[in-house]
Design an enzyme around this catalytic site. Structure first.
Site, mmCIF file in Angstrom:
data_model
loop_
_atom_site.group_PDB
_atom_site.id
_atom_site.type_symbol
_atom_site.label_atom_id
_atom_site.label_comp_id
_atom_site.label_asym_id
_atom_site.label_seq_id
_atom_site.Cartn_x
_atom_site.Cartn_y
_atom_site.Cartn_z
ATOM 1 N N HIS A 125 -2.924 11.013 0.757
ATOM 2 C CA HIS A 125 -2.400 10.788 2.112
ATOM 3 C C HIS A 125 -1.770 12.114 2.558
ATOM 4 O O HIS A 125 -0.576 12.210 2.795
ATOM 5 C CB HIS A 125 -1.406 9.629 2.105
ATOM 6 C CG HIS A 125 -1.123 9.037 3.457
ATOM 7 N ND1 HIS A 125 -1.281 7.696 3.752
ATOM 8 C CD2 HIS A 125 -0.678 9.602 4.609
ATOM 9 C CE1 HIS A 125 -0.937 7.469 5.004
ATOM 10 N NE2 HIS A 125 -0.558 8.609 5.554
ATOM 11 N N ARG A 147 0.857 -1.193 0.000
ATOM 12 C CA ARG A 147 0.000 0.000 0.000
ATOM 13 C C ARG A 147 0.892 1.242 0.000
ATOM 14 O O ARG A 147 1.660 1.453 0.938
ATOM 15 C CB ARG A 147 -0.886 -0.024 1.256
ATOM 16 C CG ARG A 147 -1.730 1.214 1.449
ATOM 17 C CD ARG A 147 -2.629 1.060 2.687
ATOM 18 N NE ARG A 147 -3.442 2.242 2.868
ATOM 19 C CZ ARG A 147 -3.249 3.161 3.810
ATOM 20 N NH1 ARG A 147 -2.268 3.028 4.703
ATOM 21 N NH2 ARG A 147 -4.023 4.216 3.887
ATOM 22 N N GLU A 207 -7.337 8.427 6.149
ATOM 23 C CA GLU A 207 -7.586 9.116 7.418
ATOM 24 C C GLU A 207 -8.057 10.557 7.233
ATOM 25 O O GLU A 207 -7.381 11.504 7.701
ATOM 26 C CB GLU A 207 -6.325 9.090 8.300
ATOM 27 C CG GLU A 207 -5.842 7.703 8.631
ATOM 28 C CD GLU A 207 -4.666 7.687 9.610
ATOM 29 O OE1 GLU A 207 -4.261 8.762 10.081
ATOM 30 O OE2 GLU A 207 -4.165 6.597 9.914
ATOM 31 N N TYR A 229 -4.366 2.069 15.952
ATOM 32 C CA TYR A 229 -3.145 2.084 16.770
ATOM 33 C C TYR A 229 -3.454 1.901 18.251
ATOM 34 O O TYR A 229 -2.775 1.154 18.940
ATOM 35 C CB TYR A 229 -2.368 3.384 16.544
ATOM 36 C CG TYR A 229 -1.777 3.429 15.144
ATOM 37 C CD1 TYR A 229 -0.525 2.888 14.887
ATOM 38 C CD2 TYR A 229 -2.500 3.946 14.080
ATOM 39 C CE1 TYR A 229 0.014 2.875 13.604
ATOM 40 C CE2 TYR A 229 -1.979 3.939 12.783
ATOM 41 C CZ TYR A 229 -0.722 3.399 12.558
ATOM 42 O OH TYR A 229 -0.203 3.372 11.290
ATOM 43 N N GLU A 276 -3.600 -0.071 8.199
ATOM 44 C CA GLU A 276 -2.428 0.326 8.993
ATOM 45 C C GLU A 276 -2.559 -0.231 10.402
ATOM 46 O O GLU A 276 -3.630 -0.134 11.021
ATOM 47 C CB GLU A 276 -2.304 1.860 9.137
ATOM 48 C CG GLU A 276 -1.801 2.559 7.911
ATOM 49 C CD GLU A 276 -1.625 4.064 8.138
ATOM 50 O OE1 GLU A 276 -1.389 4.492 9.287
ATOM 51 O OE2 GLU A 276 -1.751 4.799 7.151
ATOM 52 N N ASN A 329 -7.422 1.937 9.909
ATOM 53 C CA ASN A 329 -6.113 2.151 10.532
ATOM 54 C C ASN A 329 -6.336 2.179 12.040
ATOM 55 O O ASN A 329 -7.128 2.987 12.543
ATOM 56 C CB ASN A 329 -5.494 3.477 10.089
ATOM 57 C CG ASN A 329 -5.145 3.467 8.608
ATOM 58 O OD1 ASN A 329 -5.277 2.441 7.929
ATOM 59 N ND2 ASN A 329 -4.692 4.605 8.103
HETATM 60 O O1 IFM Z 1 2.482 7.799 10.050
HETATM 61 C C1 IFM Z 1 1.116 7.816 10.199
HETATM 62 C C2 IFM Z 1 0.408 7.604 8.874
HETATM 63 O O2 IFM Z 1 0.808 8.524 7.930
HETATM 64 C C3 IFM Z 1 -1.074 7.705 9.038
HETATM 65 N N1 IFM Z 1 -1.525 6.846 10.113
HETATM 66 C C4 IFM Z 1 -0.844 6.901 11.364
HETATM 67 C C5 IFM Z 1 0.648 6.746 11.145
HETATM 68 C C6 IFM Z 1 1.385 6.804 12.496
HETATM 69 O O3 IFM Z 1 1.165 8.031 13.101
#
Ligand code: IFM
Length: 466
Positions: free
Chosen positions: A131, A87, A176, A307, A371, A305
């Protein structure tokens, strides 16, 4: 029972479905460099990163991981890892420098070469059109709070589909949009650095519109087998307690963090509670007849995505905040547990919660983790090895959560690890390393971290071993 059934599973204890896509992800501004080459013009990030104090150490994406000149080397690394998919994002100012008019051939050639080399290596190209690197000229004309930017984006999507068409397996419109709208126009920690709640809500709406118009352009030019998608950083929101006030705080963040995109794109409507909540900062009259219908053009999958989770309670948070007024009613609390170098909590359960929620809320929509990953303070030791056991633990826990969600009925088709390479981490510059490949930014030397070897093993086994 057949002899085959009786064979012990020596490959993986948590095996993923056949055809599961194993990928890595990157983004143009974070890795390409070559910021002024072959006709590329400044994006909002080139401008923003030059404003003193906006990016740690004054770092910029001018050189980044020099991927523009090292495409073949980086594809060889992916081949070594055995990834099935890659990606990447297209830098809009590289292919259409002013955001208007015809494309620049050299810019298109770069992405053609990337895609052709990926295909030759047996890796499926997954392209993201946006992006975060808006051509500066479009920001000067008003940026995402202006409706015209959405129109420009649709045209750019058409150019890219015409240029690369069916050689790209999956086309993702936006990455995002929450960050681009609320960090870029709400609290200003991202480019272009504006601080206006109204501008951030307008931008969010124009992202939905841009997405819908891009889907229309892509569909009209691409063969039916191409997948069209959108990537959201959905917030796994947890109320601190089940008190009505805390639950309402979570509802507010769910509205302005998640449903602001999910409802227009999948249901062709605005969340009415969001419209009520934000009445003090906007009247939403910028939403015109037909916009929500355009935004809800059907797509083939949703990229997620993830985290870490967000824990909230009733109360208020200190300004400046990106939440368009919600922060007056919501207190953000640190989730417990270990943390990454970003100070983000490690909490794989949040991913499971998100996936099972989407299983219920969006039945029939295939999901892809576009992500997931973690930053740690990695370094090459004297023997040249980069040992990153915390990242391996993070990835293992999150992949196990994905597996559990699949077993619980979530239709998850793939996992893209963020990130292939250490890169420019936006306002943190090069101080945070998310890669499974270490980059020495002085020499551009690449070294596989232990996590890269581990991920290659996971891919080869088709899952996690005990
Ligand atoms: O690095 C970023 C990415 O560009 C978009 N999602 C979160 C990642 C980590 O912060």
């Amino acid at each position: 029972m057949t002899a085959l059934d009786a064979r012990p599973d020596t490959t993986a204890t948590l095996r993923f479905p056949a055809g599961f896509r194993w990928g890595t992800a990157t983004a143009a501004y974070q890795i390409e460099g070559a910021a002024a080459e072959d006709g590329r013009t400044p994006s909002i990030w080139d401008t923003f990163s030059r404003i003193p104090g906006k990016v740690r150490n004054g770092d910029t994406g001018d050189i980044a991981a020099d991927h523009y000149h090292r495409v073949s080397e980086d594809i060889a690394l992916m081949r070594q890892l055995g990834v099935t998919d890659y990606r990447f994002s297209v830098a809009w100012p590289r292919v259409q420098p002013t955001g208007r008019g015809p494309a620049v051939q050299k810019g298109l050639d770069f992405y053609r070469r990337l895609v052709d080399e990926l295909l030759a290596a047996g890796i499926r190209p997954v392209a993201t059109l946006y992006h975060w690197d808006l051509p500066q000229e479009l920001e000067d004309a008003g940026g995402w709070p202006q409706r015209e930017t959405a129109q420009r984006f649709g045209e750019y999507a058409g150019i890219m589909a015409g240029a690369l068409g069916d050689r790209v397996a999956t086309w993702t419109t936006l990455n995002e949009p929450w960050c681009a709208a609320f960090l870029g126009y709400g609290n200003g920690v991202h480019a272009p650095g504006r601080t206006s709640p109204l501008a951030s809500l307008r931008a969010a709406h124009h992202f939905n519109l841009a997405h819908g118009w891009a889907v229309r352009e892509l569909r009209s030019r691409l063969p039916a087998q191409c997948e069209v998608s959108l990537t959201l950083n959905l917030h796994a929101v947890r109320p601190l307690s089940d008190s009505a006030a805390d639950v309402d705080a979570a509802r507010r963040i769910d509205a302005v963090g998640n449903r602001i995109f999910l409802d227009p794109v999948f249901h062709g409507r605005l969340p009415q509670d969001l419209v009520r909540d934000t009445a003090p900062v906007t009247d939403w009259s910028f939403v015109r007849d037909g916009d929500l219908e355009a935004a809800s053009a059907p797509i083939d999958s949703l990229g997620i995505n993830y985290y870490s989770p967000t824990v909230v309670a009733a109360g208020s948070s200190p300004a400046p905040s990106p939440w368009a007024g919600a922060e007056e009613h919501v207190r953000f609390l640190p989730a417990p547990g270990p943390r990454t170098a970003m100070d983000w909590p490690v909490d794989a359960e949040g991913l499971y919660e998100l996936l099972t929620r989407l299983r219920d809320d969006l039945p029939g929509v295939p999901l892809v983790i576009t992500e997931n990953g973690a930053a740690y303070d990695d370094y090459a030791d004297p023997s040249g090895a980069v040992k990153d056991p915390e990242r391996v633990a993070y990835l293992r826990a999150h992949l196990a959560a994905v597996h559990r969600a699949i077993e619980a009925g979530a239709d998850v088709r793939g996992y893209f690890l963020w990130s292939l390479l250490d890169n420019f981490e936006w306002a943190y510059g090069y101080s945070k390393r998310f890669g499974i490949v270490h980059v020495d930014f002085a020499t551009q030397r690449r070294t596989l971290k232990d996590s890269a070897h581990w991920y290659a093993d996971v891919i080869a086994r088709g899952g996690l071993s005990s």
